[in-house]
Design an enzyme around this catalytic site. Structure first.
Site, mmCIF file in Angstrom:
data_model
loop_
_atom_site.group_PDB
_atom_site.id
_atom_site.type_symbol
_atom_site.label_atom_id
_atom_site.label_comp_id
_atom_site.label_asym_id
_atom_site.label_seq_id
_atom_site.Cartn_x
_atom_site.Cartn_y
_atom_site.Cartn_z
ATOM 1 N N TRP A 17 1.395 -1.338 -0.347
ATOM 2 C CA TRP A 17 0.668 -0.175 0.314
ATOM 3 C C TRP A 17 1.171 0.740 0.187
ATOM 4 C CZ3 TRP A 17 -4.927 -0.861 3.491
ATOM 5 C CH2 TRP A 17 -5.810 -1.913 2.435
ATOM 6 N N GLU A 53 11.786 2.032 -3.700
ATOM 7 C CA GLU A 53 11.552 3.914 -2.837
ATOM 8 C C GLU A 53 12.659 3.604 -1.814
ATOM 9 O OE1 GLU A 53 6.950 3.319 -3.311
ATOM 10 O OE2 GLU A 53 7.270 2.760 -5.439
ATOM 11 N N SER A 64 3.475 -2.560 -11.830
ATOM 12 C CA SER A 64 2.396 -1.688 -12.331
ATOM 13 C C SER A 64 1.330 -3.030 -13.723
ATOM 14 C CB SER A 64 2.307 -1.452 -14.528
ATOM 15 O OG SER A 64 2.745 0.275 -13.983
ATOM 16 N N GLY A 110 -0.735 0.178 -6.967
ATOM 17 C CA GLY A 110 -1.615 1.259 -7.215
ATOM 18 C C GLY A 110 -3.145 0.316 -6.870
HETATM 19 P P1 13P Z 1 2.751 0.020 -8.829
HETATM 20 O O1 13P Z 1 2.041 -1.639 -8.843
HETATM 21 O O2 13P Z 1 2.106 0.699 -8.301
HETATM 22 O O3 13P Z 1 4.188 -0.080 -10.433
HETATM 23 O O4 13P Z 1 3.682 -0.043 -7.644
HETATM 24 C C1 13P Z 1 4.870 -1.172 -7.808
HETATM 25 C C2 13P Z 1 5.731 -1.916 -6.707
HETATM 26 O O5 13P Z 1 6.472 -0.397 -6.485
HETATM 27 C C3 13P Z 1 5.120 -3.090 -5.484
HETATM 28 O O6 13P Z 1 6.118 -2.398 -4.381
#
Ligand code: 13P
Length: 253
Positions: A16, A103, A216, A238
């Site tokens: 999340w 991140e 994604s 997401g």
């Molecule tokens: P998304 O699915 O929003 O691209 O994010 C992937 C992610 O970083 C899950 O840890």
């Protein structure tokens, strides 16, 4: 090679990130309710922000949903304002923890060495770590994606993982939150390289370690990705925030 008996169920993990107030617990309840209707073919886990970890665990108690933390510190306790330890994640009801997400590596300058320390701390607290790796767009364009990711993997996995439950997540940075999912060819190539490294490092155990793809993943592309060789699950950002989308991805596993 008798992989079938040792291949674990795929893991569908919802990260999340920094999303979710108390009202988001309803989505977690909806995910738990959706899974209760039939035996889950996959393991399903939600990684809420730390502020919701305990309450979310209570909200899905008795269901198939596992809960975990998005990060932990490498130390068991101490003067580290704002951080949480692996033991705290476990104490709040988590059984898993994500470490080394890109991140965290980008926003907080986390090194592979620190990530390995976090994975070690997770094991010491009885948590199953998901260790993340992934290359940038520049690295891919320079033809260095595989060598970079394998180097990152080598340095982010502590030796103490031998004999312990853990997962690897391959998340190319350019596919995260962009809607640009990696091609199945890219995924297959990278997962095969990661598998080779895991087997070289951990032997038989390395054959069964789940390798998740993240970046994604959506209901529309989940089936194709999850069916690809060596893909042992998905780390979903997401699309994990809405029960309907997340359950559709679980359904595709
Ligand atoms: P998304 O699915 O929003 O691209 O994010 C992937 C992610 O970083 C899950 O840890």
């Amino acid at each position: 090679m008798t992989l079938l008996s040792t291949t674990p169920r795929p893991l569908i993990a919802g990260n999340w990130k920094m999303n979710g107030l108390s009202t988001a617990l309803d989505e977690a309840r909806a995910i738990a309710a959706g899974l209760d209707r039939r035996p889950a073919a996959a393991r399903v886990a939600i990684f809420p922000p730390a502020t919701l970890l305990h309450r979310l665990g209570e909200a899905v108690e008795g269901s198939f949903v596992l809960v975990g933390g998005q990060d932990c510190h490498g130390a068991a306790s101490g003067a580290h304002t704002g951080d949480i330890s692996a033991q705290m994640v476990a104490d709040a009801g988590g059984t898993m923890v994500i470490v080394g997400h890109s991140e965290r590596r980008t926003d907080h300058g986390e090194t592979c060495q620190q990530v390995a320390g976090k994975a070690q701390a997770a094991l010491a607290a009885g948590l199953e770590p998901i260790i993340c790796v992934g290359e940038s767009l520049e690295q891919r364009q320079a033809g260095e994606a595989v060598s970079f990711v394998i180097g990152q993997l080598r340095n982010s996995l502590p030796d103490s993982l031998a004999g312990q439950a853990f997962d690897v997540a391959y998340e190319p940075l350019w596919a995260i939150g962009t809607g640009h999912v990696a091609s199945v060819e890219n995924i297959v190539e990278m997962h095969a390289a990661i598998r080779t490294e895991l087997v070289a490092r951990f032997g038989e155990q390395g054959r069964a370690t789940p390798i998740l793809y993240g970046g994604s993943v959506k209901p529309e592309n989940a089936r194709e990705i999850l069916a690809a060789p060596e893909v042992g699950g998905a780390l979903v950002g997401g699309a994990s925030l809405k029960a309907k989308d997340f359950l559709a991805i679980v359904e595709a596993a």
